[in-house]
Design a protein around this motif. Structure first.
Motif, short mmCIF file in Angstrom:
data_model
loop_
_atom_site.label_atom_id
_atom_site.label_comp_id
_atom_site.label_asym_id
_atom_site.label_seq_id
_atom_site.Cartn_x
_atom_site.Cartn_y
_atom_site.Cartn_z
N GLU A 39 -5.01 6.51 -3.56
CA GLU A 39 -5.41 5.63 -2.46
C GLU A 39 -6.49 4.65 -2.87
O GLU A 39 -6.46 3.48 -2.47
CB GLU A 39 -5.89 6.48 -1.27
CG GLU A 39 -5.94 5.74 0.06
CD GLU A 39 -7.12 4.78 0.22
OE1 GLU A 39 -6.97 3.78 0.94
OE2 GLU A 39 -8.17 4.99 -0.41
N ALA A 80 -4.57 1.97 -4.58
CA ALA A 80 -3.52 1.37 -3.75
C ALA A 80 -4.11 0.51 -2.64
O ALA A 80 -3.46 -0.43 -2.17
CB ALA A 80 -2.63 2.46 -3.16
N TYR A 116 0.84 -1.20 0.00
CA TYR A 116 0.00 0.00 0.00
C TYR A 116 0.88 1.26 0.00
O TYR A 116 0.70 2.16 -0.82
CB TYR A 116 -0.92 -0.05 1.22
CG TYR A 116 -1.73 1.19 1.45
CD1 TYR A 116 -2.80 1.53 0.63
CD2 TYR A 116 -1.45 2.02 2.53
CE1 TYR A 116 -3.56 2.66 0.86
CE2 TYR A 116 -2.21 3.16 2.77
CZ TYR A 116 -3.26 3.47 1.93
OH TYR A 116 -4.00 4.60 2.17
N SER A 117 1.86 1.29 0.90
CA SER A 117 2.77 2.44 0.98
C SER A 117 3.60 2.58 -0.28
O SER A 117 3.83 3.69 -0.76
CB SER A 117 3.69 2.31 2.20
OG SER A 117 2.94 2.33 3.38
N LEU A 118 4.06 1.47 -0.82
CA LEU A 118 4.85 1.48 -2.04
C LEU A 118 4.05 2.06 -3.20
O LEU A 118 4.54 2.92 -3.96
CB LEU A 118 5.33 0.07 -2.38
CG LEU A 118 6.16 -0.11 -3.66
CD1 LEU A 118 7.45 0.72 -3.59
CD2 LEU A 118 6.49 -1.58 -3.87
N LEU A 148 1.45 4.08 -3.03
CA LEU A 148 1.25 5.51 -2.79
C LEU A 148 2.52 6.29 -3.15
O LEU A 148 2.43 7.37 -3.76
CB LEU A 148 0.87 5.77 -1.33
CG LEU A 148 -0.51 5.28 -0.89
CD1 LEU A 148 -0.69 5.52 0.61
CD2 LEU A 148 -1.62 5.95 -1.68
N SER A 149 3.67 5.75 -2.80
CA SER A 149 4.95 6.45 -3.10
C SER A 149 5.21 6.53 -4.60
O SER A 149 5.99 7.38 -5.04
CB SER A 149 6.12 5.75 -2.41
OG SER A 149 6.48 4.55 -3.08
N GLN A 150 4.55 5.68 -5.37
CA GLN A 150 4.71 5.69 -6.83
C GLN A 150 3.63 6.52 -7.51
O GLN A 150 3.49 6.48 -8.73
CB GLN A 150 4.67 4.25 -7.36
CG GLN A 150 5.81 3.38 -6.87
CD GLN A 150 7.15 3.88 -7.36
OE1 GLN A 150 7.35 4.12 -8.55
NE2 GLN A 150 8.09 4.06 -6.44
N GLY A 151 2.86 7.26 -6.72
CA GLY A 151 1.85 8.15 -7.28
C GLY A 151 0.51 7.51 -7.57
O GLY A 151 -0.34 8.10 -8.23
#
Length: 184
Positions: A101, A104, A91-93, A95-98
């Motif tokens: 939510e 993700a 999930y965090s990965l 989000l970090s890739q744009g």
């Protein structure tokens, strides 16, 4: 990208991944087995979304199925063993890739289909992630049946028939996944 990852993502026997999902797997250097697994779950999700006659976000389900285990890039031991660290990590990965939510979230929710606040889309991704390998989870299937609506018994029987048809291909899907290494 390795040749094995490319091969797992391009095999003509399965539905192609959504372009953004494929780009993520390639750019993040996903292990070939993860590429194969995501391809298989996505292929089953394509079948399920084509069968369901309800109003829901088909592209979200397909993207979710294609990326639900992406956190295993960060937790590769979970490619061949149990674990849930990949869920929040994925999930965090994403989000970090744009990734938004809404897309993700499937990395976080695919293992928690029994939570009170899951959406129908979450349930379909979870179901695809189970039935691709022939696993049947009655409680999950009951939740999907309830969300499908209609006469409960008729809806359950129709879903059961479709899942049995999908599960019949599990051995071939498992062999396809097993042909790819967890590293490299």
């Amino acid at each position: 990208m390795t040749d094995l990852l490319r091969r797992s993502l391009e095999d003509p026997g399965f539905a192609p991944l959504p372009p953004r999902a494929r780009e993520l797997l390639e750019s993040l250097g996903a292990p070939p087995r993860l590429g194969a697994h995501l391809r298989l779950v996505h292929d089953v999700a394509v079948t399920l979304t084509g069968w369901v006659r309800a109003d829901f976000d088909v592209p979200a389900v397909l993207f979710g199925a294609a990326t639900h285990d992406i956190g295993k890039i960060l937790h590769p031991a979970e490619l061949s063993g149990p674990g849930s660290l990949h869920e929040v990590a994925g999930y965090s990965l994403l989000l970090s890739q744009g990734i938004e939510e809404a897309s993700a979230r499937f990395a976080r929710t695919h293992g928690s289909w029994d939570a009170a606040d899951v959406t129908f889309e979450d349930l379909l991704v979870s179901l695809a992630d189970k039935v691709w390998k022939g696993k049947r989870v009655p409680e999950l299937e009951q939740r999907v049946t309830a969300r499908l609506g209609g006469p409960a018994w008729e809806t359950f029987l129709a879903l059961d028939d479709e899942l049995e048809r999908i599960a019949a291909g599990a051995d071939a899907r498992l062999a396809f996944q097993a042909a790819y290494p967890t590293t490299g």
